[in-house]
Design a protein around this motif. Structure first.
Motif, PDB file in Angstrom:
ATOM      1  N   TYR A   1      82.131  57.641  55.045  1.00 41.31           N
ATOM      2  CA  TYR A   1      81.363  57.708  53.799  1.00 41.31           C
ATOM      3  C   TYR A   1      80.990  56.294  53.331  1.00 41.31           C
ATOM      4  CZ  TYR A   1      80.072  58.636  48.975  1.00 41.31           C
ATOM      5  OH  TYR A   1      79.392  58.685  47.779  1.00 41.31           O
TER       6      TYR A   1
ATOM      7  N   ALA B   1      81.590  66.181  45.846  1.00 41.69           N
ATOM      8  CA  ALA B   1      82.475  65.449  46.761  1.00 41.69           C
ATOM      9  C   ALA B   1      83.114  66.397  47.774  1.00 41.69           C
ATOM     10  CB  ALA B   1      83.546  64.706  45.969  1.00 41.69           C
TER      11      ALA B   1
ATOM     12  N   ARG C   1      89.536  61.098  48.633  1.00 46.63           N
ATOM     13  CA  ARG C   1      89.480  60.826  50.076  1.00 46.63           C
ATOM     14  C   ARG C   1      88.216  60.053  50.438  1.00 46.63           C
ATOM     15  NH1 ARG C   1      91.475  66.136  50.071  1.00 46.63           N
ATOM     16  NH2 ARG C   1      89.418  67.037  50.498  1.00 46.63           N
ATOM     17  N   LEU C   2      87.088  60.430  49.856  1.00 44.27           N
ATOM     18  CA  LEU C   2      85.829  59.764  50.188  1.00 44.27           C
ATOM     19  C   LEU C   2      85.822  58.298  49.784  1.00 44.27           C
ATOM     20  CD1 LEU C   2      83.178  62.467  49.175  1.00 44.27           C
ATOM     21  CD2 LEU C   2      83.848  61.821  51.494  1.00 44.27           C
ATOM     22  N   THR C   3      86.554  57.971  48.747  1.00 41.22           N
ATOM     23  CA  THR C   3      86.515  56.612  48.199  1.00 41.22           C
ATOM     24  C   THR C   3      87.744  55.791  48.569  1.00 41.22           C
ATOM     25  OG1 THR C   3      87.471  57.413  46.113  1.00 41.22           O
ATOM     26  CG2 THR C   3      85.068  57.318  46.261  1.00 41.22           C
TER      27      THR C   3
ATOM     28  N   ASP D   1      82.652  65.888  51.709  1.00 41.65           N
ATOM     29  CA  ASP D   1      83.868  65.762  52.514  1.00 41.65           C
ATOM     30  C   ASP D   1      83.869  66.789  53.647  1.00 41.65           C
ATOM     31  OD1 ASP D   1      86.979  64.826  52.521  1.00 41.65           O
ATOM     32  OD2 ASP D   1      86.834  66.988  52.868  1.00 41.65           O
TER      33      ASP D   1
ATOM     34  N   VAL E   1      87.182  59.927  57.394  1.00 37.01           N
ATOM     35  CA  VAL E   1      86.259  60.483  56.399  1.00 37.01           C
ATOM     36  C   VAL E   1      85.890  59.417  55.367  1.00 37.01           C
ATOM     37  CG1 VAL E   1      86.040  62.126  54.489  1.00 37.01           C
ATOM     38  CG2 VAL E   1      86.954  62.888  56.684  1.00 37.01           C
ATOM     39  N   GLY E   2      86.898  58.717  54.850  1.00 41.28           N
ATOM     40  CA  GLY E   2      86.647  57.684  53.842  1.00 41.28           C
ATOM     41  C   GLY E   2      85.795  56.546  54.382  1.00 41.28           C
TER      42      GLY E   2
ATOM     43  N   ARG F   1      83.657  65.813  57.589  1.00 46.57           N
ATOM     44  CA  ARG F   1      84.830  66.201  58.383  1.00 46.57           C
ATOM     45  C   ARG F   1      84.413  67.059  59.583  1.00 46.57           C
ATOM     46  NH1 ARG F   1      89.966  65.601  56.760  1.00 46.57           N
ATOM     47  NH2 ARG F   1      89.219  65.194  54.640  1.00 46.57           N
TER      48      ARG F   1
END
Length: 466
Positions: free
Chosen positions: A255, A208, A90-92, A212, A251-252, A216
């Motif tokens: 980041y 991660a 999700r972060l990437t 996250d 979120v992605g 969030r």
């Protein structure tokens, strides 16, 4: 498809050829790229029989690479084999990974938050946070200024992106992101992606999850109480169908936008170059004194600070924070007459391209005045990338660096400790491997510079520095 042209490259070594070369490249990419350029030219492969790994340098091939985004796609973190529904995935999953219509939609929704007019709203915040951090400095002490700049950029990022100013919250998120980046960039994480206790891969996934969760919670709070920050603008953004980014997409992208490492890296190298080029440093300090008189820069003043602009441009030329990048062939295609098979990995390097004599005269010389003349296009000078995936935060990063540098140079002389070892190395961004230690002094117009050693002496010509 035209008839294939014989690919330049080293002799074929069955089975172990690429793995051995990959280990060398992962250990220190920039010398590896430089060697490929010197031995095989501006385009090459490690296996001429099956060119799965291709290296391109210089504007000729990079223009074709970035100018055909349907054939050569971005896919950040592809080499990191993460679980598909994990926090790391999700972060990437932001702009650095997206292509085609999805990338265009995200970029369109995010563009207003990073427009120069929107960025200017954060000017006062950058000034305030910079002065607060510099108030911690004491004349005569020796400080790791790379750490200081990293903390400063993090605080600015937290305030402008999330409107979070409490230093405890800043330090906590900094620790989480630091652990994530450290474990994710470890060679063993790529070479041994095993989710087992004690492995760097397991540490990456755990870090991660914590990042996250922290991001969030901020987003959820901002939905209830939006502010004058970037994430509030991203939450409110809507496309032509009235749809916005989902929580996972926010979120992605948050980041992605939060990466403070690049600006800290660029400012660290700038302070080193100014230490090693005292005439440039003194001229810049004179320009700042004449225009600012010791005060922080006001919005609109930067047009009257041309040397400040040139100094930052020249540092970004020699030490681009993103010194290497990747693209992947989405289909069988060709590049400069060479056949590129589907799924091939294409490596490029702004660091190497910026040192080509055909692009820049005397490329190893730190010469800010070179920017008074004609400049290369975005395929010859690409510290912020090029093409559709060029850095969306370019305007913010440049404003941030100019404000911070103008304030630092007026308040202190940060003199590099004599005898320092400076080895340029990629650790997410390009940084001095051993950090940068400086003695805090009062501003002075002297001509002294530190004696330094390390690979810095091959990265830039210091023998003729003035």
């Amino acid at each position: 498809m035209p008839s294939p042209v014989a690919f330049p490259g080293p002799p074929h070594v069955p089975v172990i050829g690429w793995p051995l070369r990959a280990v060398r490249m992962l250990a220190d990419p920039l010398p590896f790229f430089t060697t490929m350029l010197e031995r095989h030219g501006e385009i090459s492969t490690t296996s001429r029989r099956a060119p799965r790994h291709v290296f391109v340098f210089g504007p000729r091939y990079q223009r074709q690479l970035f100018g055909n985004p349907d054939a050569f796609i971005a896919d950040a973190f592809r080499e990191f084999r993460m679980p598909p529904r994990s926090a790391m995935a999700r972060l990437t999953a932001g702009l650095l990974k997206l292509n085609g219509p999805a990338h265009a939609r995200h970029r369109s929704l995010m563009q207003p938050a990073f427009h120069s007019r929107a960025v200017a709203r954060h000017h006062e915040t950058i000034v305030k946070v910079t002065n607060e951090e510099l108030d911690r400095f004491r004349t005569g002490e020796v400080r790791r200024v790379d750490h200081d700049l990293s903390r400063l950029m993090l605080r600015i990022g937290m305030k402008t992106l999330f409107d979070v100013a409490e230093t405890g919250d800043v330090d906590r998120l900094n620790g989480l992101i630091g652990r994530l980046l450290s474990s994710a960039s470890a060679p063993l994480t790529l070479l041994l992606p095993v989710n087992a206790p004690g492995t760097s891969y397991r540490r990456t996934l755990r870090a991660a999850e914590q990042v996250d969760d922290a991001v969030r919670r901020i987003i959820v709070a901002k939905r209830d109480a939006p502010g004058d920050d970037i994430i509030s603008m991203l939450i409110a953004a809507r496309d032509e169908n009235g749809e916005g980014l989902t929580e996972d997409e926010l979120v992605g992208e948050a980041y992605t936008a939060f990466c403070h490492d690049s600006s800290a890296s660029a400012l660290t190298w700038t302070l080193l170059m100014l230490d090693q080029h005292p005439q440039v440093r003194n001229d810049l300090c004179d320009e700042l004194a004449a225009e600012l008189g010791g005060a922080p820069p006001e919005p609109g003043v930067f047009g009257r600070l041309p040397l400040l602009d040139r100094v930052i441009k020249e540092t970004l030329r020699l030490f681009p924070p993103a010194s290497m990048g990747l693209r992947y062939a989405a289909r069988d295609t060709e590049l400069g007459g060479y056949r590129i098979p589907r799924k091939a990995t294409i490596f490029f390097s702004p660091y190497v391209t910026h040192r080509l004599p055909a692009v820049f005269d005397e490329p190893l010389r730190y010469a800010p005045d070179r920017w008074t003349g004609p400049s290369p296009d975005s395929f010859g000078y690409l510290p912020f990338g090029a093409g559709p995936h060029g850095c969306l935060g370019r305007s913010f990063a440049l404003l941030e660096m100019k404000i911070v540098l103008a304030i630092v140079l007026q308040r202190f002389r940060l003199a590099v400790v004599d005898g320092s070892t400076i080895d340029a190395k990629i650790k997410i961004s390009l940084v001095p491997d051993q950090g940068l230690s400086c003695r805090v002094e009062q501003p002075a117009g002297d001509r002294s510079r530190a004696a330094v050693r390390g690979n810095i002496r091959t990265a830039v010509d210091l023998a003729g520095a003035r």
